[in-house]
Design a protein around this motif. Structure first.
Motif, PDB file in Angstrom:
ATOM      1  N   LYS A   1       3.966  -4.183   8.610  1.00 51.97           N
ATOM      2  CA  LYS A   1       5.163  -3.452   8.197  1.00 51.97           C
ATOM      3  C   LYS A   1       6.315  -4.438   8.047  1.00 51.97           C
ATOM      4  O   LYS A   1       6.649  -5.149   8.992  1.00 51.97           O
ATOM      5  CB  LYS A   1       5.536  -2.384   9.226  1.00 51.97           C
ATOM      6  CG  LYS A   1       4.519  -1.266   9.324  1.00 51.97           C
ATOM      7  CD  LYS A   1       4.962  -0.216  10.320  1.00 51.97           C
ATOM      8  CE  LYS A   1       3.923   0.872  10.450  1.00 51.97           C
ATOM      9  NZ  LYS A   1       4.317   1.881  11.432  1.00 51.97           N
TER      10      LYS A   1
ATOM     11  N   ASN B   1      -8.826  -2.295  11.206  1.00 54.09           N
ATOM     12  CA  ASN B   1      -7.681  -1.893  10.395  1.00 54.09           C
ATOM     13  C   ASN B   1      -6.460  -2.685  10.818  1.00 54.09           C
ATOM     14  O   ASN B   1      -6.059  -2.658  11.981  1.00 54.09           O
ATOM     15  CB  ASN B   1      -7.394  -0.397  10.553  1.00 54.09           C
ATOM     16  CG  ASN B   1      -8.547   0.451  10.075  1.00 54.09           C
ATOM     17  OD1 ASN B   1      -9.112   0.204   9.027  1.00 54.09           O
ATOM     18  ND2 ASN B   1      -8.915   1.450  10.860  1.00 54.09           N
ATOM     19  N   GLU B   2      -5.863  -3.411   9.864  1.00 49.92           N
ATOM     20  CA  GLU B   2      -4.647  -4.168  10.125  1.00 49.92           C
ATOM     21  C   GLU B   2      -3.512  -3.545   9.328  1.00 49.92           C
ATOM     22  O   GLU B   2      -3.673  -3.239   8.149  1.00 49.92           O
ATOM     23  CB  GLU B   2      -4.813  -5.621   9.684  1.00 49.92           C
ATOM     24  CG  GLU B   2      -5.847  -6.383  10.481  1.00 49.92           C
ATOM     25  CD  GLU B   2      -6.011  -7.792   9.952  1.00 49.92           C
ATOM     26  OE1 GLU B   2      -5.802  -8.727  10.738  1.00 49.92           O
ATOM     27  OE2 GLU B   2      -6.347  -7.953   8.765  1.00 49.92           O
ATOM     28  N   ILE B   3      -2.368  -3.347   9.991  1.00 51.67           N
ATOM     29  CA  ILE B   3      -1.208  -2.759   9.341  1.00 51.67           C
ATOM     30  C   ILE B   3      -0.031  -3.717   9.512  1.00 51.67           C
ATOM     31  O   ILE B   3       0.361  -4.050  10.629  1.00 51.67           O
ATOM     32  CB  ILE B   3      -0.874  -1.377   9.935  1.00 51.67           C
ATOM     33  CG1 ILE B   3      -2.057  -0.434   9.773  1.00 51.67           C
ATOM     34  CG2 ILE B   3       0.376  -0.806   9.274  1.00 51.67           C
ATOM     35  CD1 ILE B   3      -1.916   0.876  10.508  1.00 51.67           C
TER      36      ILE B   3
ATOM     37  N   ILE C   1       4.614  -1.243   3.596  1.00 53.07           N
ATOM     38  CA  ILE C   1       3.474  -1.193   4.506  1.00 53.07           C
ATOM     39  C   ILE C   1       2.229  -1.683   3.770  1.00 53.07           C
ATOM     40  O   ILE C   1       1.900  -1.189   2.693  1.00 53.07           O
ATOM     41  CB  ILE C   1       3.262   0.238   5.033  1.00 53.07           C
ATOM     42  CG1 ILE C   1       4.513   0.705   5.772  1.00 53.07           C
ATOM     43  CG2 ILE C   1       2.036   0.294   5.929  1.00 53.07           C
ATOM     44  CD1 ILE C   1       4.503   2.164   6.161  1.00 53.07           C
ATOM     45  N   TYR C   2       1.562  -2.650   4.365  1.00 56.87           N
ATOM     46  CA  TYR C   2       0.315  -3.194   3.829  1.00 56.87           C
ATOM     47  C   TYR C   2      -0.798  -2.844   4.804  1.00 56.87           C
ATOM     48  O   TYR C   2      -0.727  -3.162   5.984  1.00 56.87           O
ATOM     49  CB  TYR C   2       0.397  -4.712   3.677  1.00 56.87           C
ATOM     50  CG  TYR C   2       1.407  -5.164   2.659  1.00 56.87           C
ATOM     51  CD1 TYR C   2       1.030  -5.431   1.364  1.00 56.87           C
ATOM     52  CD2 TYR C   2       2.747  -5.325   2.994  1.00 56.87           C
ATOM     53  CE1 TYR C   2       1.951  -5.846   0.414  1.00 56.87           C
ATOM     54  CE2 TYR C   2       3.673  -5.732   2.063  1.00 56.87           C
ATOM     55  CZ  TYR C   2       3.267  -5.992   0.773  1.00 56.87           C
ATOM     56  OH  TYR C   2       4.186  -6.403  -0.156  1.00 56.87           O
ATOM     57  N   GLU C   3      -1.836  -2.184   4.300  1.00 54.44           N
ATOM     58  CA  GLU C   3      -2.977  -1.810   5.137  1.00 54.44           C
ATOM     59  C   GLU C   3      -4.206  -2.541   4.623  1.00 54.44           C
ATOM     60  O   GLU C   3      -4.516  -2.489   3.440  1.00 54.44           O
ATOM     61  CB  GLU C   3      -3.196  -0.307   5.103  1.00 54.44           C
ATOM     62  CG  GLU C   3      -2.051   0.476   5.695  1.00 54.44           C
ATOM     63  CD  GLU C   3      -2.265   1.983   5.608  1.00 54.44           C
ATOM     64  OE1 GLU C   3      -3.335   2.406   5.137  1.00 54.44           O
ATOM     65  OE2 GLU C   3      -1.357   2.712   6.017  1.00 54.44           O
ATOM     66  N   LYS C   4      -4.895  -3.203   5.532  1.00 51.69           N
ATOM     67  CA  LYS C   4      -6.119  -3.918   5.181  1.00 51.69           C
ATOM     68  C   LYS C   4      -7.221  -3.485   6.130  1.00 51.69           C
ATOM     69  O   LYS C   4      -7.029  -3.425   7.340  1.00 51.69           O
ATOM     70  CB  LYS C   4      -5.909  -5.430   5.279  1.00 51.69           C
ATOM     71  CG  LYS C   4      -4.887  -5.956   4.296  1.00 51.69           C
ATOM     72  CD  LYS C   4      -4.754  -7.445   4.383  1.00 51.69           C
ATOM     73  CE  LYS C   4      -3.713  -7.917   3.382  1.00 51.69           C
ATOM     74  NZ  LYS C   4      -3.570  -9.355   3.364  1.00 51.69           N
ATOM     75  N   SER C   5      -8.380  -3.165   5.570  1.00 50.80           N
ATOM     76  CA  SER C   5      -9.534  -2.760   6.363  1.00 50.80           C
ATOM     77  C   SER C   5     -10.680  -3.715   6.099  1.00 50.80           C
ATOM     78  O   SER C   5     -10.891  -4.149   4.969  1.00 50.80           O
ATOM     79  CB  SER C   5      -9.967  -1.338   6.017  1.00 50.80           C
ATOM     80  OG  SER C   5      -8.963  -0.417   6.337  1.00 50.80           O
TER      81      SER C   5
ATOM     82  N   TYR D   1       3.229  -5.898  13.294  1.00 51.26           N
ATOM     83  CA  TYR D   1       1.801  -6.028  13.027  1.00 51.26           C
ATOM     84  C   TYR D   1       1.046  -5.163  14.013  1.00 51.26           C
ATOM     85  O   TYR D   1       1.314  -5.205  15.211  1.00 51.26           O
ATOM     86  CB  TYR D   1       1.384  -7.497  13.164  1.00 51.26           C
ATOM     87  CG  TYR D   1      -0.102  -7.743  13.092  1.00 51.26           C
ATOM     88  CD1 TYR D   1      -0.760  -7.711  11.875  1.00 51.26           C
ATOM     89  CD2 TYR D   1      -0.834  -8.015  14.243  1.00 51.26           C
ATOM     90  CE1 TYR D   1      -2.120  -7.949  11.804  1.00 51.26           C
ATOM     91  CE2 TYR D   1      -2.189  -8.255  14.179  1.00 51.26           C
ATOM     92  CZ  TYR D   1      -2.836  -8.222  12.964  1.00 51.26           C
ATOM     93  OH  TYR D   1      -4.188  -8.442  12.890  1.00 51.26           O
TER      94      TYR D   1
ATOM     95  N   THR E   1       0.829  -1.193   0.000  1.00 52.91           N
ATOM     96  CA  THR E   1       0.000   0.000   0.000  1.00 52.91           C
ATOM     97  C   THR E   1       0.868   1.248   0.000  1.00 52.91           C
ATOM     98  O   THR E   1       0.589   2.202  -0.723  1.00 52.91           O
ATOM     99  CB  THR E   1      -0.918   0.016   1.243  1.00 52.91           C
ATOM    100  OG1 THR E   1      -1.614  -1.221   1.322  1.00 52.91           O
ATOM    101  CG2 THR E   1      -1.914   1.142   1.174  1.00 52.91           C
TER     102      THR E   1
END
Length: 112
Positions: free
Chosen positions: A92, A88-90, A58-62, A106, A45
Motif C-alpha cells: 500500500k 499473498n503480498e499487499i 494498492i498492489y496485490e501479488k499472489s 506491506y 491493482t
C-alpha cells in the motif's frame, strides 16, 4: 547483568526492524512521485481515495507455493512435505494531493 542483557536485546530488535521489507520499501519510495511508482511497480491493482484528496495505490501479488520436502536429518520411510499454500503480498502506497508518496505499508499472509 540484567540491564546489559536488556540493552543488547533492545538494540538487536531495533537493528532487526531496520532490515525489514517495509522499512526498505519506505526508504526506496518515500518522497517519490506516482509516475516513478508506476515505472517500477506497474499499474496498481486497486486505487482508493482518502479524505483530504489523497489516495492509496494498492498492489496485490499472489504466488502459489508448491509442497517442499522437509528433511529431518534422519532416515525415514515416510515422506514429509510442507503443505501447498498461496502467498499473498499487499503493498500500500499512500499518496498526498500532489501525487508524492508519504508512507508505505506491506502485508503478507498465507492461505492453505
Amino acid at each position: 547483568m540484567r540491564k546489559r542483557l536488556l540493552f543488547i536485546f533492545i538494540s538487536l530488535m531495533i537493528w532487526c526492524s531496520g532490515c525489514s521489507i517495509e522499512s526498505k520499501l519506505i526508504r526506496n519510495y518515500k518522497g517519490k512521485t506516482q509516475e516513478e511508482l508506476m515505472l517500477s511497480m506497474g499499474r496498481a491493482t486497486r486505487v482508493e481515495t482518502v479524505s483530504g484528496g489523497g489516495k492509496i495505490n494498492i498492489y496485490e501479488k499472489s504466488k502459489f507455493l508448491k509442497a517442499a520436502p522437509i528433511n529431518t536429518g534422519q532416515f525415514q520411510y515416510d515422506k514429509f512435505e510442507s503443505p501447498k499454500a498461496i502467498k499473498n503480498e499487499i503493498y500500500k502506497f499512500y499518496l498526498n494531493v500532489q501525487g508524492v508518496i508519504e508512507d508505505v505499508s506491506y502485508e503478507v499472509n498465507y492461505e492453505r
